[in-house]
Write a protein that holds these residues in place. Structure first.
Motif, mmCIF file in Angstrom:
data_model
loop_
_atom_site.group_PDB
_atom_site.id
_atom_site.type_symbol
_atom_site.label_atom_id
_atom_site.label_comp_id
_atom_site.label_asym_id
_atom_site.label_seq_id
_atom_site.Cartn_x
_atom_site.Cartn_y
_atom_site.Cartn_z
ATOM 1 N N VAL A 1 74.119 94.500 69.198
ATOM 2 C CA VAL A 1 74.192 94.274 67.756
ATOM 3 C C VAL A 1 74.683 95.567 67.123
ATOM 4 O O VAL A 1 74.080 96.629 67.315
ATOM 5 N N THR A 2 75.782 95.472 66.388
ATOM 6 C CA THR A 2 76.344 96.630 65.718
ATOM 7 C C THR A 2 76.483 96.320 64.235
ATOM 8 O O THR A 2 77.092 95.313 63.870
ATOM 9 N N VAL A 3 75.882 97.182 63.404
ATOM 10 C CA VAL A 3 75.924 96.995 61.962
ATOM 11 C C VAL A 3 76.688 98.155 61.341
ATOM 12 O O VAL A 3 76.278 99.314 61.459
ATOM 13 N N SER A 4 77.783 97.841 60.691
ATOM 14 C CA SER A 4 78.603 98.878 60.060
ATOM 15 C C SER A 4 78.186 99.066 58.603
ATOM 16 O O SER A 4 77.743 98.132 57.944
ATOM 17 N N SER A 5 78.360 100.281 58.132
ATOM 18 C CA SER A 5 77.953 100.579 56.754
ATOM 19 C C SER A 5 79.066 100.290 55.778
ATOM 20 O O SER A 5 80.202 100.032 56.137
ATOM 21 N N PRO B 1 71.635 103.975 71.112
ATOM 22 C CA PRO B 1 72.172 105.047 71.950
ATOM 23 C C PRO B 1 71.360 106.329 71.818
ATOM 24 O O PRO B 1 71.071 106.778 70.701
ATOM 25 N N GLY B 2 70.973 106.880 72.949
ATOM 26 C CA GLY B 2 70.240 108.137 72.945
ATOM 27 C C GLY B 2 68.773 108.036 72.567
ATOM 28 O O GLY B 2 68.098 109.056 72.417
ATOM 29 N N ALA C 1 71.859 98.427 67.960
ATOM 30 C CA ALA C 1 71.209 98.663 69.248
ATOM 31 C C ALA C 1 71.567 97.524 70.197
ATOM 32 O O ALA C 1 72.149 96.514 69.779
ATOM 33 N N VAL C 2 71.184 97.703 71.448
ATOM 34 C CA VAL C 2 71.190 96.586 72.393
ATOM 35 C C VAL C 2 69.818 95.929 72.278
ATOM 36 O O VAL C 2 68.787 96.606 72.380
#
Length: 126
Positions: free
Chosen positions: A122-126, A41-42, A92-93
């Motif tokens: 794809v989303t990776v959480s901390s 994003p951005g 990211a996508v």
């Protein structure tokens, strides 16, 4: 019309693994070089990994070396991106791309690629 279809994205925790796949809907007489790009994003879209038409050479963004592996199965018209030890900054996508030509090689330049998939998140959480 030829399409690239990605799959395998999702939401995972940091340190986890994901495997992205991209299938080319139609076979041509020559194999394309394939690449994976991503866009957070951005941010601008950026190169992640690429593989030559003959599966003999790979190219990676520095920050994913040793964690990501690109591979292909020409018989199945697929390319995969194995992502290990994922980090939040990998969120990211992810887009699959194909570069056709005479013995095309992997490239980190978007302009080299002729066809693009629709992307998978794809989303990776901390």
């Amino acid at each position: 019309q030829v399409r690239l279809v990605e799959s395998g994205g999702g939401l995972v925790q940091a340190g986890s693994s994901l495997r992205l796949s991209c299938t080319v809907s139609r076979r041509f007489s020559n194999n394309p070089a394939m690449g994976w790009f991503r866009q957070a994003p951005g941010k601008e879209r950026e190169f992640v990994a690429g593989i030559n038409w003959n599966d003999e050479s790979e190219l990676y963004k520095d920050s994913v070396k040793g964690r990501f592996t690109i591979s292909r199965d020409n018989a199945e018209n697929t390319v995969t991106l194995q992502m290990n030890n994922l980090k939040p900054e990998d969120t990211a996508v992810y887009y699959c791309a194909a570069h056709y030509g005479t013995q095309p090689i992997a490239s980190d330049g978007e302009h080299e690629y002729d066809l693009w998939g629709q992307g998978t998140q794809v989303t990776v959480s901390s």
